[in-house]
Design a protein around this motif. Structure first.
Motif, PDB file in Angstrom:
ATOM      1  N   GLU A 122       0.829  -1.101  -0.017  1.00 56.19           N
ATOM      2  CA  GLU A 122       0.201  -0.044   0.005  1.00 56.19           C
ATOM      3  C   GLU A 122       0.927   1.171   0.002  1.00 56.19           C
ATOM      4  O   GLU A 122       2.083   1.000   0.225  1.00 56.19           O
ATOM      5  N   GLY A 123       0.120   2.252  -0.284  1.00 60.01           N
ATOM      6  CA  GLY A 123       0.845   3.831  -0.195  1.00 60.01           C
ATOM      7  C   GLY A 123       2.079   3.760  -1.127  1.00 60.01           C
ATOM      8  O   GLY A 123       2.255   3.073  -1.942  1.00 60.01           O
ATOM      9  N   GLU A 124       2.656   5.081  -0.878  1.00 59.68           N
ATOM     10  CA  GLU A 124       3.897   5.444  -1.732  1.00 59.68           C
ATOM     11  C   GLU A 124       4.960   5.956  -1.004  1.00 59.68           C
ATOM     12  O   GLU A 124       4.928   5.932   0.079  1.00 59.68           O
ATOM     13  N   PRO A 125       6.193   5.975  -1.693  1.00 59.70           N
ATOM     14  CA  PRO A 125       7.280   6.362  -1.056  1.00 59.70           C
ATOM     15  C   PRO A 125       7.131   7.565  -0.065  1.00 59.70           C
ATOM     16  O   PRO A 125       6.463   8.473  -0.649  1.00 59.70           O
ATOM     17  N   PRO A 126       7.682   7.492   1.122  1.00 62.07           N
ATOM     18  CA  PRO A 126       7.481   8.846   1.862  1.00 62.07           C
ATOM     19  C   PRO A 126       8.333   9.921   1.262  1.00 62.07           C
ATOM     20  O   PRO A 126       9.236   9.485   0.660  1.00 62.07           O
ATOM     21  N   ASN A 127       8.192  11.065   1.750  1.00 64.77           N
ATOM     22  CA  ASN A 127       8.926  12.304   1.473  1.00 64.77           C
ATOM     23  C   ASN A 127      10.318  12.230   1.818  1.00 64.77           C
ATOM     24  O   ASN A 127      10.350  11.976   3.091  1.00 64.77           O
ATOM     25  N   PRO A 128      11.403  12.085   1.020  1.00 61.64           N
ATOM     26  CA  PRO A 128      12.723  11.926   1.382  1.00 61.64           C
ATOM     27  C   PRO A 128      13.061  13.241   2.582  1.00 61.64           C
ATOM     28  O   PRO A 128      14.356  12.934   3.273  1.00 61.64           O
ATOM     29  N   ALA A 129      12.591  14.059   2.532  1.00 68.31           N
ATOM     30  CA  ALA A 129      12.972  15.209   3.603  1.00 68.31           C
ATOM     31  C   ALA A 129      12.249  15.009   5.010  1.00 68.31           C
ATOM     32  O   ALA A 129      12.661  15.253   6.020  1.00 68.31           O
ATOM     33  N   GLN A 130      11.425  13.903   5.007  1.00 65.16           N
ATOM     34  CA  GLN A 130      10.836  13.451   6.387  1.00 65.16           C
ATOM     35  C   GLN A 130      10.898  12.039   6.477  1.00 65.16           C
ATOM     36  O   GLN A 130       9.688  11.220   6.313  1.00 65.16           O
ATOM     37  N   THR A 131      11.937  11.491   6.528  1.00 67.70           N
ATOM     38  CA  THR A 131      12.353   9.874   6.470  1.00 67.70           C
ATOM     39  C   THR A 131      11.562   9.578   7.744  1.00 67.70           C
ATOM     40  O   THR A 131      11.743  10.008   8.816  1.00 67.70           O
ATOM     41  N   PRO A 132      10.869   8.330   7.618  1.00 72.10           N
ATOM     42  CA  PRO A 132      10.261   7.665   9.038  1.00 72.10           C
ATOM     43  C   PRO A 132      11.293   7.317   9.843  1.00 72.10           C
ATOM     44  O   PRO A 132      12.523   6.936   9.284  1.00 72.10           O
ATOM     45  N   SER A 133      10.908   6.973  11.120  1.00 75.84           N
ATOM     46  CA  SER A 133      11.926   6.619  12.238  1.00 75.84           C
ATOM     47  C   SER A 133      12.133   5.231  12.005  1.00 75.84           C
ATOM     48  O   SER A 133      11.225   4.596  11.244  1.00 75.84           O
ATOM     49  N   GLY A 134      13.216   4.541  12.406  1.00 75.92           N
ATOM     50  CA  GLY A 134      13.481   3.197  12.519  1.00 75.92           C
ATOM     51  C   GLY A 134      13.756   2.756  10.986  1.00 75.92           C
ATOM     52  O   GLY A 134      14.329   3.618  10.513  1.00 75.92           O
ATOM     53  N   CYS A 135      13.332   1.791  10.707  1.00 75.62           N
ATOM     54  CA  CYS A 135      13.682   1.281   9.219  1.00 75.62           C
ATOM     55  C   CYS A 135      12.785   2.010   8.267  1.00 75.62           C
ATOM     56  O   CYS A 135      11.487   2.197   8.447  1.00 75.62           O
ATOM     57  N   PRO A 136      13.356   2.664   7.354  1.00 82.82           N
ATOM     58  CA  PRO A 136      12.719   3.607   6.436  1.00 82.82           C
ATOM     59  C   PRO A 136      11.445   3.001   5.653  1.00 82.82           C
ATOM     60  O   PRO A 136      10.569   3.644   5.359  1.00 82.82           O
ATOM     61  N   PHE A 137      11.470   1.699   5.551  1.00 86.72           N
ATOM     62  CA  PHE A 137      10.482   0.986   4.802  1.00 86.72           C
ATOM     63  C   PHE A 137       9.266   0.450   5.671  1.00 86.72           C
ATOM     64  O   PHE A 137       8.085   0.062   5.174  1.00 86.72           O
ATOM     65  N   HIS A 138       9.202   0.623   6.920  1.00 87.41           N
ATOM     66  CA  HIS A 138       8.302  -0.024   8.074  1.00 87.41           C
ATOM     67  C   HIS A 138       6.729   0.772   7.599  1.00 87.41           C
ATOM     68  O   HIS A 138       5.744   0.213   7.920  1.00 87.41           O
ATOM     69  N   THR A 139       6.779   2.129   7.061  1.00 89.10           N
ATOM     70  CA  THR A 139       5.409   2.546   6.961  1.00 89.10           C
ATOM     71  C   THR A 139       4.757   1.840   5.725  1.00 89.10           C
ATOM     72  O   THR A 139       3.557   1.921   5.584  1.00 89.10           O
ATOM     73  N   ARG A 140       5.380   1.023   4.785  1.00 85.31           N
ATOM     74  CA  ARG A 140       4.919   0.543   3.820  1.00 85.31           C
ATOM     75  C   ARG A 140       4.982  -1.267   3.868  1.00 85.31           C
ATOM     76  O   ARG A 140       4.497  -1.832   2.886  1.00 85.31           O
ATOM     77  N   CYS A 141       5.873  -1.620   4.878  1.00 83.38           N
ATOM     78  CA  CYS A 141       6.094  -2.933   4.888  1.00 83.38           C
ATOM     79  C   CYS A 141       4.771  -3.706   5.506  1.00 83.38           C
ATOM     80  O   CYS A 141       4.279  -3.340   6.659  1.00 83.38           O
ATOM     81  N   ALA A 142       4.650  -4.883   5.022  1.00 85.37           N
ATOM     82  CA  ALA A 142       3.393  -5.640   5.355  1.00 85.37           C
ATOM     83  C   ALA A 142       3.805  -6.394   6.754  1.00 85.37           C
ATOM     84  O   ALA A 142       2.886  -6.913   7.505  1.00 85.37           O
ATOM     85  N   TYR A 143       5.078  -6.627   6.992  1.00 81.28           N
ATOM     86  CA  TYR A 143       5.560  -7.391   8.020  1.00 81.28           C
ATOM     87  C   TYR A 143       6.132  -6.618   9.227  1.00 81.28           C
ATOM     88  O   TYR A 143       6.675  -7.063  10.072  1.00 81.28           O
ATOM     89  N   ALA A 144       5.781  -5.221   9.221  1.00 80.22           N
ATOM     90  CA  ALA A 144       6.593  -4.167  10.199  1.00 80.22           C
ATOM     91  C   ALA A 144       6.078  -4.846  11.572  1.00 80.22           C
ATOM     92  O   ALA A 144       4.888  -4.910  11.683  1.00 80.22           O
ATOM     93  N   GLU A 145       6.844  -4.759  12.531  1.00 71.84           N
ATOM     94  CA  GLU A 145       6.328  -4.948  13.703  1.00 71.84           C
ATOM     95  C   GLU A 145       6.853  -3.614  14.718  1.00 71.84           C
ATOM     96  O   GLU A 145       7.787  -2.855  14.010  1.00 71.84           O
ATOM     97  N   ASP A 146       6.723  -3.761  15.971  1.00 73.25           N
ATOM     98  CA  ASP A 146       7.192  -2.602  16.756  1.00 73.25           C
ATOM     99  C   ASP A 146       8.367  -1.995  16.700  1.00 73.25           C
ATOM    100  O   ASP A 146       9.020  -0.886  16.491  1.00 73.25           O
ATOM    101  N   ARG A 147       9.259  -3.102  16.670  1.00 78.77           N
ATOM    102  CA  ARG A 147      10.904  -2.781  16.739  1.00 78.77           C
ATOM    103  C   ARG A 147      11.396  -2.024  15.250  1.00 78.77           C
ATOM    104  O   ARG A 147      12.328  -1.117  15.409  1.00 78.77           O
ATOM    105  N   CYS A 148      10.512  -2.476  14.393  1.00 81.79           N
ATOM    106  CA  CYS A 148      11.020  -1.674  13.063  1.00 81.79           C
ATOM    107  C   CYS A 148      10.619  -0.181  13.059  1.00 81.79           C
ATOM    108  O   CYS A 148      11.250   0.490  12.255  1.00 81.79           O
ATOM    109  N   ARG A 149       9.655   0.395  13.910  1.00 81.78           N
ATOM    110  CA  ARG A 149       9.187   1.540  13.825  1.00 81.78           C
ATOM    111  C   ARG A 149      10.325   2.447  14.738  1.00 81.78           C
ATOM    112  O   ARG A 149      10.344   3.596  14.505  1.00 81.78           O
ATOM    113  N   TRP A 150      10.998   1.815  15.548  1.00 82.48           N
ATOM    114  CA  TRP A 150      11.986   2.665  16.230  1.00 82.48           C
ATOM    115  C   TRP A 150      13.345   2.411  16.121  1.00 82.48           C
ATOM    116  O   TRP A 150      14.137   3.378  16.335  1.00 82.48           O
ATOM    117  N   GLU A 151      13.879   1.100  15.792  1.00 85.71           N
ATOM    118  CA  GLU A 151      15.245   0.848  15.249  1.00 85.71           C
ATOM    119  C   GLU A 151      15.526   0.524  14.099  1.00 85.71           C
ATOM    120  O   GLU A 151      14.713  -0.380  13.378  1.00 85.71           O
TER     121      GLU A 151
END
Lengths: 314, 325
Positions: free
Chosen positions: A264-293
Motif C-alpha cells: 500500500e501507499g507511496e514512498p514517503p517524502n525523503p525530507a521526512q524519512t520515517p523513524s526506524g526502518c525507512p520501509f516500515h510505513t509500507r511494509c506488510a511485516y512491520a512490527e514494533d521494533r521496526c518503527r523505532w530501530e
C-alpha cells in the motif's frame, strides 16, 4: 578496486534559518558503501527519490559527499589536486538518462565527440578523427553522422552518441544513469546488447542505475536495492533475485513482472524519512521494533547483505 | 456481450507544417470494445495508439492531423457529425479519459475537490450538497486517505500517484460506460504502477465499465486485460487474449517485441533486436508495413498488404506467414 564508496552520505539542505544555516535536510544518500572492480557490472535499483542518481553522481565526482569517502583506483578523491582529479576523471565517465537534454543542440556530433579528447589531451590531433570514426562504427552509427546535429537523431541513436562521448576517453568505468528508460522496447534491447558487448570487448565496468529490476537484473553481476537513501539488500544478482530476503525487494520483483501490488501507499517524502526502518510505513511485516530501530546491513556468505529485522523469519 | 465501441477503417492523415507532404498516422484502424471489456492497445511510440484514443474523442490536434475516412460508432451511434454540444455530453459523461501525465493534466490553480465537482456539475443536475457528498465518496473510492482534507488541496501538494487517483475519480465521476486510459502509469514508480492498475480494474468491475488501456509496457498487460491489440504503424497487426499473444505470438513483430524484453531469466544472452527503425508516417508503403524489418519477409509481402485473418478463434494476425503453433 576500481571504484569504492565507503559510507557515503549526501544531504541536501532544503530549508535555511535566519543566518543562512541549513535547518532541514533531504537525506538523499545515507551511509552507502559499494565497490566496483575492473570490468564488473554493478546495478543499483530503486524508486524515484531513493538516491540512486545522487549516489552515481557522487561516484564520478560530480557531487561531493557530505561525509564518507570515494576512492578511485585506491586514491581518495577528496585528497586529489584539481590537476590530479582531471587526470583520473578521464577513467570515470557518465551517461545520463535523457538523451535529448544531455547533448548540446548547437554542436555537431564531431565536436561533441572530439571535445573530451581535447580536454584530456589524448591521442595526437591528427589521429583523433580516425579514432572517433572507429568508435562510431563500433556503436552502430556511421561516419556521415559526424556532421549532423543532435536533433537529427532518434532517441536510441542519441543515447548511442552519449555513450560514444563517454567512450572517447577510454574510461574504465561508466556510470549509466537510467540509460534505457526513455527508449522503446526494441531500441532498448539494442542499447542493452551494445552495453554488454562493450563490457565484454573493452572491459569497461558499469555502475548501472535503473528503476527497472528486470533491466538491472539482466545486465548486472551484483545488485544493490535502495530505498529512501539506504541500501536495503545487496548481493549477487542471481542470489538477490532468486531468493529476495528484504520485503521491499520482494515487492519490487512482483511489481516488475506486472503482477498485483503487495504494498500500500507511496514512498514517503525523503525530507521526512520515517523513524526506524525507512520501509516500515509500507511494509506488510512491520512490527514494533521496526518503527523505532533501524537494522544495519547484515552480511552473510556469498557477500549478500540485508537490512531487515525479520529477514530470516519471513 | 454487446458492442460498445466500434472503430472501422479509421484513417488519420498528418500534414507536415512547412512542406505540403502528407503522411498517415492511422492507416485503416479497426477496433471493437464490448461492454465491460478490458482491451489493451499496445505498441511502440509512433504507432498511433494515442492518436486512436484522441480520434475517438475528437481531440486530435487539428491541424496537423485530420480524420480522412472511417467510422466511429459508440453504442450504435455514429460519431461522424455531432455538434460541439453533443460532444460535450459524450466527453466525461459517456466516455472518461485518463492521461499519461497526471500532474500536468490537472488544473494547478483549482483545488482537487473543485475539479471533480466541476465535472459533476457540468454533467448532472445534482444540488451543491449532493455534489460535495459525491466528491467525497469518489475520493474515498479511489483509495485516497482523508478525503475531507484532500478535497481542498491543490495538485502540487499531491504525489504523482495521488494525482493519478484524482484523475481516475474525475474520469469515473459521471458513470461513463467506457474509460480510455492513455499510458496511465508510465510516469509513476513501479510499485505505484501496479496499485493504479489494480484500482482501474477494480473500477471496471464495480461500475461494469469497459476500459481501453493504452500502453507500451507489455509486462503490465498480461494480468490486466481481456484482449490485447498490437499496433504497428497505424494498423492492427495482431489481436487476441493475452495468454495466446504472449505464449504463441504469430506476427513477427509481436514475436520480436517479446524476445526483446530484458528479463532476468535472459541474463547472459543477447536480446533479440528488431532490425531497422519504425518507418516515418510520410513514407509510402505498399505491402506489409513491417516487411523491411521482418526476418521472414517474402516477395509477396512487399507487393500487397496482408489482411487481418483469424488463425484461431479470437486470435487474429495480419501476416501472410504467421508462425505455426
Amino acid at each position: 578496486m576500481l571504484l569504492s564508496l565507503r559510507k557515503v552520505t549526501k544531504y541536501f539542505p532544503v530549508q535555511r534559518g535566519l543566518l543562512g544555516r541549513p535547518t532541514a535536510f533531504v537525506k538523499a544518500v545515507d551511509t552507502v558503501s559499494l565497490e566496483v572492480g575492473a570490468g564488473q557490472i554493478v546495478g543499483i535499483v530503486g524508486e524515484s527519490g531513493c538516491g540512486k542518481s545522487t549516489l552515481g553522481r557522487c561516484a564520478v565526482g560530480l557531487l561531493e559527499p557530505t561525509s564518507g569517502e570515494v576512492w578511485w583506483d585506491d586514491l581518495e578523491i577528496k585528497g586529489l589536486t584539481v590537476h590530479q582529479k582531471r587526470v583520473h576523471q578521464r577513467k570515470f565517465q557518465v551517461v545520463f538518462q535523457n538523451p535529448y537534454a544531455s547533448l548540446n543542440p548547437r554542436q555537431k556530433i564531431k565536436d561533441i565527440l572530439l571535445e573530451p579528447l581535447e580536454v584530456h589531451n589524448l591521442l595526437k590531433p591528427s589521429q583523433r578523427l580516425e579514432f572517433v570514426k572507429g568508435l562510431l562504427t563500433q556503436l552502430g552509427l556511421t561516419e556521415e553522422d559526424l556532421t549532423k546535429f543532435p536533433h537529427e537523431f532518434s532517441g536510441g541513436q542519441r543515447q548511442r552518441i552519449g555513450l560514444a562521448r563517454a567512450m572517447t576517453c577510454q574510461p574504465e568505468l561508466i556510470v549509466l544513469d537510467e540509460p534505457v528508460s526513455s527508449l522503446d522496447v526494441s531500441v532498448q534491447a539494442s542499447v542493452l546488447n551494445l552495453l554488454s558487448h562493450l563490457n565484454q570487448e573493452n572491459g569497461v565496468a558499469y555502475l548501472f542505475i535503473s528503476h527497472d529490476l528486470q533491466v538491472v537484473g539482466y545486465l548486472s553481476q551484483r545488485l544493490l536495492v535502495m530505498y529512501l537513501g539506504s541500501v536495503v539488500e545487496s548481493g549477487k544478482t542471481e542470489e538477490v533475485l532468486g531468493h529476495p530476503r528484504h520485503p521491499y525487494t520482494k515487492v519490487l520483483l512482483t511489481a516488475s513482472r506486472g503482477r498485483g501490488s503487495l504494498m500500500e501507499g507511496e514512498p514517503p517524502n525523503p525530507a521526512q524519512t520515517p523513524s526506524g526502518c525507512p520501509f516500515h510505513t509500507r511494509c506488510a511485516y512491520a512490527e514494533d521494533r521496526c518503527r523505532w530501530e533501524k537494522q544495519q546491513l547484515l552480511g552473510g556468505e556469498n557477500f549478500w547483505e540485508v537490512a531487515c529485522w525479520k529477514w530470516d523469519r519471513l | 456481450m454487446t458492442e460498445l465501441l466500434c472503430v472501422r477503417n479509421l484513417k488519420v492523415s498528418l500534414k507536415a507544417p512547412s512542406t505540403s507532404r502528407e503522411g498517415w498516422v492511422l492507416r485503416g484502424m479497426n477496433l471493437t470494445v464490448l461492454a465491460g471489456e478490458r482491451v489493451a492497445l499496445v505498441g511502440e511510440s509512433g504507432c498511433g495508439k494515442s492518436v486512436t484514443a484522441l480520434s475517438i474523442l475528437r481531440l486530435l490536434p487539428r491541424p496537423p492531423m485530420e480524420i480522412s475516412s472511417g467510422q466511429i460508432e459508440f453504442k450504435g451511434r455514429d460519431f461522424g457529425n455531432l455538434t460541439p454540444e453533443q460532444w460535450r455530453e459524450i466527453r466525461g459523461r459517456e466516455i472518461g479519459m485518463v492521461f499519461q501525465e497526471p500532474v500536468s493534466s490537472l488544473n494547478p490553480v483549482m483545488s482537487v475537490g473543485e475539479q471533480i465537482a466541476e465535472t459533476l456539475r457540468n454533467h448532472s443536475e445534482l444540488s451543491a450538497g449532493e455534489i460535495r457528498a459525491r466528491t467525497l465518496s469518489l475520493l474515498a473510492r479511489v483509495g485516497l486517505p482523508g478525503p475531507t482534507r484532500l478535497r481542498s488541496q491543490y495538485p502540487h501538494q499531491l504525489s504523482g500517484g495521488m494525482c493519478q487517483r484524482v484523475m481516475i475519480a474525475m474520469a469515473v465521476a459521471c458513470g461513463p460506460s467506457l474509460l480510455i486510459a492513455d499510458e496511465p502509469t508510465t510516469a509513476l514508480d513501479v510499485t505505484v504502477q501496479t496499485q493504479i492498475l489494480d484500482l482501474l480494474f477494480r473500477m471496471t468491475e464495480e461500475q461494469r465499465l469497459a476500459i481501453l488501456l493504452i500502453t507500451h509496457n507489455l509486462n503490465i498487460v498480461r494480468g490486466h486485460a481481456d484482449r490485447v491489440v498490437i499496433l504497428y504503424l497505424g494498423l492492427v497487426v495482431e489481436e487476441g487474449v493475452p495468454d495466446e499473444i504472449f505464449d504463441h505470438p504469430q506476427h513477427p513483430y509481436t514475436e520480436g517485441l517479446l524476445a526483446a524484453l530484458p528479463e532476468v531469466s535472459r541474463k547472459g544472452r543477447t536480446l533479440y533486436n528488431i532490425p531497422g527503425v519504425v518507418p516515418s508516417p510520410f513514407e509510402a508503403i505498399t505491402g506489409c508495413a513491417f516487411a523491411d524489418r521482418c526476418p521472414k519477409v517474402e516477395k509477396k509481402c512487399r507487393q500487397s498488404m496482408p489482411p487481418l485473418i483469424e488463425t484461431r478463434k479470437g486470435h487474429q494476425v495480419r501476416c501472410f506467414y504467421p508462425s505455426g503453433r
